[in-house]
Design an enzyme around this catalytic site. Structure first.
Site, PDB file in Angstrom:
ATOM      1  N   LYS B  78     -19.781  95.926  32.900  1.00 34.33           N
ATOM      2  CA  LYS B  78     -20.337  96.753  33.980  1.00 34.33           C
ATOM      3  C   LYS B  78     -19.785  98.171  33.856  1.00 34.33           C
ATOM      4  O   LYS B  78     -18.585  98.347  33.591  1.00 34.33           O
ATOM      5  CB  LYS B  78     -19.953  96.130  35.328  1.00 34.33           C
ATOM      6  CG  LYS B  78     -20.636  96.762  36.538  1.00 34.33           C
ATOM      7  CD  LYS B  78     -20.233  96.025  37.821  1.00 34.33           C
ATOM      8  CE  LYS B  78     -20.933  96.570  39.044  1.00 34.33           C
ATOM      9  NZ  LYS B  78     -20.558  95.846  40.276  1.00 34.33           N
ATOM     10  N   SER B 153     -24.451  94.430  43.168  1.00 33.70           N
ATOM     11  CA  SER B 153     -24.555  95.596  42.315  1.00 33.70           C
ATOM     12  C   SER B 153     -24.399  95.316  40.821  1.00 33.70           C
ATOM     13  O   SER B 153     -24.793  96.144  40.005  1.00 33.70           O
ATOM     14  CB  SER B 153     -23.500  96.623  42.732  1.00 33.70           C
ATOM     15  OG  SER B 153     -22.194  96.144  42.455  1.00 33.70           O
ATOM     16  N   SER B 177     -21.286  91.263  44.903  1.00 29.53           N
ATOM     17  CA  SER B 177     -21.905  91.938  43.754  1.00 29.53           C
ATOM     18  C   SER B 177     -21.829  91.200  42.429  1.00 29.53           C
ATOM     19  O   SER B 177     -22.450  91.627  41.461  1.00 29.53           O
ATOM     20  CB  SER B 177     -21.296  93.334  43.580  1.00 29.53           C
ATOM     21  OG  SER B 177     -21.848  94.218  44.519  1.00 29.53           O
TER      22      SER B 177
END
Lengths: 95, 492
Positions: B78, B153, B177
């Protein structure tokens, strides 16, 4: 709950943000509905409750007061939008 | 089987037996990215050359017999985990050209284990969102239905795993997330206990809630990755110095004596779609048939979790994001009259709408005259939520719940209504407020063929119990083996 244009602009200034005139209404409306929703919390009696800052009990983390290797100065400023001679350059602060 | 379809544990065996080399596996993944990425848009940066070099190095180590457990395993990361010399954007214009001068601790650990990072993946800007639509770079599509969001997210992490553009990924979870995108993309995702994994080098959103964790194709892979990244780190003073068990060894497939708590508040909650309700009921039957004990538990402050979260998280964010001032790193607006003007222009142009909304909300909640009514109140309710879980774990070992009330929604469907978007975090947020671990494991599909995840939450530092329960569930079912139908979109 209503939140006024002035309040949005006041808080935006505290947060060092400039909100476009067109967007102030939208922000005010959205923040108003979020704040109205969080008013729900007032239904909970918390008079005897201590606040939680961290999920896990933490104690102060001490380390020995020894110098260790850290980021090299040039590496530390390599991402600066503007730098010179190992310093960050900012716009003029005092006229 | 094509190489990109391998799990980490399968690939590790093939690599060890020298049936596939790290270079071959990495090339297969890079090819897969070439094929599929134009459809899915999971990656912000593909680190092709660096990956090839690392794969060559991994092969050398394998030949010398001193390879780490992840030698040659291609992973995505990420884009808020700092990677030395490799752009780390947080999907924000603010950090569009930020090249961290150091690695996050989790990156050092992955590198030491021989992993091959193939790229940095998309997310909601600064991890603020549940759909990856708030990315300042581009939206990511759900590999199961390209018109839908992958969740967020960590949407890029989940989508890259589901589309087989990596063998596993690291994401972060502040209010769901990792778990919610894992659920929406049909992969496994675990948020560890707060403090289990070092946050050093994780770009901060809400420091008392953020936690890094793996997203993977199955439970075994998630356990493998957690084994590598877990542990105390002196560079993160909130990481906890407790022994880390071997999470792979914890996967015994034996759930005899396991007591599963069912929170009555969750299962009477309105807004759970029929498909999610059915999938969760079926999952309960799987455990019931195996002889697990069920007990009804109560988490009486569930209704207040979203409200408490949306004060605490923005308050911490408003403080954390004060560092983006156009001076030390990141974007700076060029047309400014003086320092104050430069701050304001930089922040207004550098942050997207949702980030600005949360900064303003957080600043409001912390400002003079409102602090007691909002931030302090929310922190007190947080204490009660924590207490709810402590009480619940006196009666059960793991808590079973949905991850999200619905399967993945359409791109654009919720974007204009932030409150509605926030409310979809209802089942995941409490674990962050309490600090307990939680995971998502595939447990069914909607009528439209969209994946649905089952959430298992565990007691503090008891990731082993939820992983083993999920492993048992996985062995009884085949949901995790189903793959996104990208071949149709590829016309192959």
């Amino acid at each position: 709950m209503k939140i006024s244009r002035e309040e949005v602009l006041y808080v935006a200034n505290l947060a060092r943000l400039t909100i476009d005139d067109d967007d102030v209404e939208t922000f005010a409306e959205q923040l108003g509905s979020i704040l109205e929703y969080v008013e729900n919390l007032n239904r909970v009696d918390t008079s005897e409750v201590l606040p939680t800052a961290h999920a896990i009990e933490t104690a102060n983390a001490f380390r020995k007061d020894e110098t260790t290797r850290h980021l090299d100065r040039n590496d530390a400023i390599a991402n600066a939008p503007k730098a010179e001679d190992g310093h960050f350059i900012v716009p003029k602060v005092i006229e | 089987m094509e190489a990109h379809a391998l799990t980490i544990h399968e690939a590790a065996i093939l690599i060890k037996k020298k049936e596939i080399s790290a270079v071959e596996l990495t090339d297969a993944i890079l090819e897969r990215i070439d094929d599929v990425e134009p459809l899915v848009d999971a990656y912000i940066t593909v680190t092709k050359e660096a990956a090839k070099k690392r794969a060559i190095a991994a092969d050398k180590m394998i030949a010398q017999g001193n390879a780490g457990f992840l030698a040659g395993i291609p992973l995505s990361i990420k884009d808020l985990i700092c990677t030395k010399g490799i752009r780390t954007t947080c999907a924000s214009r603010m950090l569009e050209s930020f090249y961290p001068p150091y690695n996050a601790t989790v990156m050092d650990k992955l590198n030491a284990a021989g992993a091959v990072m193939v790229g940095k993946v998309n997310m909601d800007e600064f991890a603020m969102g549940s759909s990856t639509e708030n990315s300042g770079i581009k939206p990511t599509k759900n590999p199961w239905d390209l018109s839908r969001v992958p969740g967020g997210s960590s949407g890029g992490s989940a989508a890259s795993v589901a589309a087989e553009m990596c063998l596993g990924s690291l994401g972060s979870d502040t209010g769901g997330s990792i778990r919610q995108p894992a659920s929406h993309c049909g992969v496994v995702g675990i948020k560890p206990t707060y403090g289990r994994v070092s946050r050093f080098g994780l770009v901060a959103f809400a420091s008392s809630l953020d936690q890094i964790g793996p997203l993977a194709k199955d439970v075994t892979d998630a356990a493998i990755l957690l084994n590598i990244i877990a542990g105390y780190d002196p560079r993160d003073s909130t990481s906890v110095d407790q022994p880390v068990p071997d999470y792979v060894k914890a996967l015994t497939d034996d759930i005899k004596g396991l007591t599963i708590g069912i929170p009555k508040e969750y299962h009477t909650s309105t807004g759970i779609s029929e498909s999610v309700g059915t999938a969760i009921d079926n999952a309960m039957s799987v455990f019931k048939n195996a002889g697990a004990d069920f007990v009804e538990i109560t988490l009486p402050h569930t209704d207040y979790a979203v409200a408490a979260y949306y004060l605490i998280a923005p308050a911490e964010a408003s403080s954390n994001l004060a560092r983006y001032d156009g001076v030390k790193y990141g974007f700076r607006s060029r047309e400014s009259q003086g320092l104050l003007d430069m701050y304001k222009n930089t922040r207004s142009l550098g942050f997207g709408a949702e980030v600005q909304r949360r900064i303003i909300l957080g600043t409001y909640a912390l400002s003079a005259g409102y602090y007691d009514a909002y931030y302090k109140k929310a922190s007190q309710v947080r204490t009660l939520i924590k207490q709810d879980f402590k009480n619940a774990f006196d009666a059960c070992d793991v808590i079973l719940a949905p991850v999200a009330p619905t399967p993945a929604f359409k791109i654009g469907e919720n974007i204009d209504d932030p409150l509605r978007m926030y409310l979809s975090d209802i089942f995941t947020i409490s674990a962050n407020l309490a600090g307990i671990p939680g995971l998502s494991v595939p447990c069914g599909f909607s009528a439209e063929g969209l994946p649905i995840g089952l959430q298992l939450m565990g007691n503090y530092f008891d990731e082993a119990s939820i992983l083993n329960a999920a492993y048992f569930f996985e062995r009884q079912t085949d949901f995790h083996q189903k793959k996104a139908h990208l071949s149709k979109a590829l016309n192959k």
